[in-house]
Write an enzyme that holds these catalytic residues in place. Structure first.
Site, mmCIF file in Angstrom:
data_model
loop_
_atom_site.group_PDB
_atom_site.id
_atom_site.type_symbol
_atom_site.label_atom_id
_atom_site.label_comp_id
_atom_site.label_asym_id
_atom_site.label_seq_id
_atom_site.Cartn_x
_atom_site.Cartn_y
_atom_site.Cartn_z
ATOM 1 N N ASP A 177 0.951 -1.179 -0.060
ATOM 2 C CA ASP A 177 0.130 0.117 0.053
ATOM 3 C C ASP A 177 1.039 1.164 -0.120
ATOM 4 O O ASP A 177 1.743 1.445 1.009
ATOM 5 C CB ASP A 177 -0.818 -0.099 1.430
ATOM 6 C CG ASP A 177 -1.777 1.155 1.184
ATOM 7 O OD1 ASP A 177 -1.343 2.289 0.756
ATOM 8 O OD2 ASP A 177 -2.755 1.227 1.731
ATOM 9 N N HIS A 178 1.205 1.840 -1.125
ATOM 10 C CA HIS A 178 2.147 2.844 -1.283
ATOM 11 C C HIS A 178 1.974 4.139 -0.373
ATOM 12 O O HIS A 178 3.063 4.622 0.098
ATOM 13 C CB HIS A 178 2.230 3.561 -2.711
ATOM 14 C CG HIS A 178 1.333 4.408 -2.890
ATOM 15 N ND1 HIS A 178 -0.042 4.243 -3.378
ATOM 16 C CD2 HIS A 178 1.116 5.918 -3.098
ATOM 17 C CE1 HIS A 178 -0.686 5.473 -3.672
ATOM 18 N NE2 HIS A 178 0.150 6.277 -3.300
ATOM 19 N N HIS A 240 -6.017 2.788 1.594
ATOM 20 C CA HIS A 240 -4.993 3.997 2.007
ATOM 21 C C HIS A 240 -5.808 4.483 3.449
ATOM 22 O O HIS A 240 -5.088 4.716 4.487
ATOM 23 C CB HIS A 240 -4.846 5.196 0.989
ATOM 24 C CG HIS A 240 -4.394 4.416 -0.226
ATOM 25 N ND1 HIS A 240 -3.420 3.547 -0.377
ATOM 26 C CD2 HIS A 240 -4.618 4.875 -1.439
ATOM 27 C CE1 HIS A 240 -3.001 3.451 -1.698
ATOM 28 N NE2 HIS A 240 -3.911 4.132 -2.293
#
Ligand code: BG6
Length: 483
Positions: A177-178, A240
């Site tokens: 999950d960046h 996010h």
């Protein structure tokens, strides 16, 4: 940093796609340029396109305009291309043999298989990797990085986890999950747990409510076909925003080991109150920007939400009764990601009307104005007591924030899973979001509202905050006006 006896190979499966060109190529290039990769690190792109090594290098370079030739050539020397399908066992076996044959005696043949693929290809790719022998750890470690979306609901995420666990151990799986690679997101942990002054007030006795806003100014751009089957809940909220909620609400971990941290995130996500369809209908707002239906790849009758706001409660002693209100959307007035924590007002009012000044707020700004703002009430100079709200601010120095993919790729290479999702976190996040997805299907409830591009989304999203509360943004210029 990385041990030079290791020979990591980053194998990008689905290497001819946009993610490789925009994110993975630049991140690997910058890691190479900054000298943190072992000399013998290599990058292999795998895709069905009929590229030569040179074509693939040129494809990567087009994602990195204006690079110095010598830096580029050094990186390009590590890059090669292998043509074939990621779901083809024979292709992966040939690749496995080729990588192994490039290792010197004594090298640790460590592999990172990065699934930069359409999610529908994940199951067959995992099976093909296993059947081809590519995941055998006799000569070195094997890690698999899996991009989001990880599943499309709880059931599909459980199925994918269970398939992944048949071919890999949990500690070989890096669900990316960046947002977890952003410096400002990692700073939430440092801010909370390396300072002693915030933790005593970080609870229901002092905090009125928490807002998490991840707003984007762009629309769906070229990703209409993907986005239309996903919408804001699957694209942003399940991943996010749930991770941000976990970092804000978690208990302090006993150490910074990957599992100590992930245990606490998983615990708090599992404590988010389970909601039913009726709650979801009454405690969420969904919207779609005007013009979305004309975007390429979008169904002209689509009911997909491009904006969503939801209210959640966390069933723990620390958070009982404190609303966490989350919103995210595309084609809004600005791009900004922020967490705002609003504290309760003082118990007694002694300054008359001036007490109506704003309650204290802590704003953790993730982007683009990376920093922290603490708002407090102050006396205006003068003979009468007029109260104003002022702000103590910290901003990260411009240009020092690295791209999230850079940090996360390096973590995957060195085997640090701290900032990757574990299976239980993923499943809890889907459990939280699924009832909203179900309530929002087609003509469900709440009704889909249209909003103007460049606006802040449907105005009634503020009603979720409750009476007397408003959406908060850190750069609010009404700050010192007092009321
Ligand atoms: C991605 C979503 O995960 O995050 C995109 O799929 C979104 O739709 C992007 O635009 C936002 O990331 P950032 O880092 O620009 O806030």
């Amino acid at each position: 940093m990385v041990d030079q006896s290791q020979k990591p190979t980053v194998v990008i499966l689905g290497a001819s796609g946009d993610l490789t060109q925009r994110k993975l190529g630049p991140a690997l290039f910058h890691l190479s340029k900054s000298g943190v990769l072992p000399d013998h690190c290599s990058v292999v792109g795998v895709a069905r396109s009929n590229f030569s090594n040179e074509d693939f290098r040129a494809f990567l370079r087009s994602g990195l305009p204006n690079q110095d030739d010598s830096d580029w050539n050094e990186f390009a020397g590590k890059v090669s291309y292998f043509s074939g399908s990621s779901t083809d066992t024979e292709v992966l076996h040939r690749l496995d043999v080729e990588i192994a044959s490039g290792c010197r005696d004594g090298d640790q043949d460590n592999r990172i298989y990065y699934l930069a693929l359409k999610p529908s290809l994940y199951p067959d790719t995992l099976i093909a990797l296993a059947e081809s022998g590519s995941l055998d750890e006799t000569t070195g470690s094997r890690r698999v990085v899996i991009e989001k979306p990880f599943g499309t609901d709880l059931e599909s995420a459980q199925e994918l986890n269970s398939l992944a666990h048949t071919v890999l151990n949990e500690d070989q799986i890096y669900r990316i999950d960046h947002y977890l690679g952003k410096d400002t997101v990692q700073n939430i942990l440092v801010f909370r747990f390396a300072n002693a002054i915030f933790e005593p007030i970080w609870n229901r006795n002092y905090i009125d409510h928490v807002q998490i806003s991840v707003l984007e100014d762009l629309g769906v751009e070229s990703r209409g076909a993907y986005y239309d089957t996903s919408g804001v809940l699957r694209d942003m909220v399940q991943s996010h925003l749930m991770q941000l909620l976990a970092l804000i609400a978690m208990e302090p971990p006993a150490s910074s080991t990957p599992d100590a941290l992930r245990d606490e995130k998983a615990k708090v996500l599992s404590a988010v109150h389970s909601v039913d369809a009726e709650y979801a209908a009454n405690n969420s707002v969904r919207g779609q920007y005007a013009g979305y239906l004309d975007e390429d790849g979008v169904d002209p009758a689509s009911q997909t939400a491009t904006f969503g706001a939801i209210k959640l409660l966390v069933d723990t002693w620390r958070w009982q009764g404190v609303p966490f209100v989350l919103r995210s959307g595309k084609s809004l007035e600005r791009k900004t990601s922020e967490i705002a924590i609003e504290f309760k007002r003082p118990p007694q009012s002694i300054f008359g009307v001036g007490d109506q000044a704003r309650p204290n707020r802590l704003i953790i700004s993730l982007q683009p104005d990376e920093g922290v703002h603490l708002e407090f009430v102050n006396k205006s100079p003068g003979s009468n007591t007029k109260l104003t709200t002022e702000s103590l601010e910290f901003h990260f120095p411009k240009g020092e924030i690295r791209d999230a993919y850079e940090r996360l790729l390096l973590d995957a290479i060195i085997g640090d899973a701290t900032h990757f999702n574990r299976s239980d976190e993923i499943e809890s996040s889907w459990r939280i979001v699924d009832p909203f997805i179900t309530a929002w299907v087609d003509d469900g409830n709440p009704k889909l509202k249209s909003y103007e591009p460049g606006s802040m989304g449907p105005v009634d999203s503020a009603l979720l905050l409750g009476e007397g509360r408003n959406w908060i943004l850190g750069d609010d210029d009404t700050l010192s006006e007092g009321l």
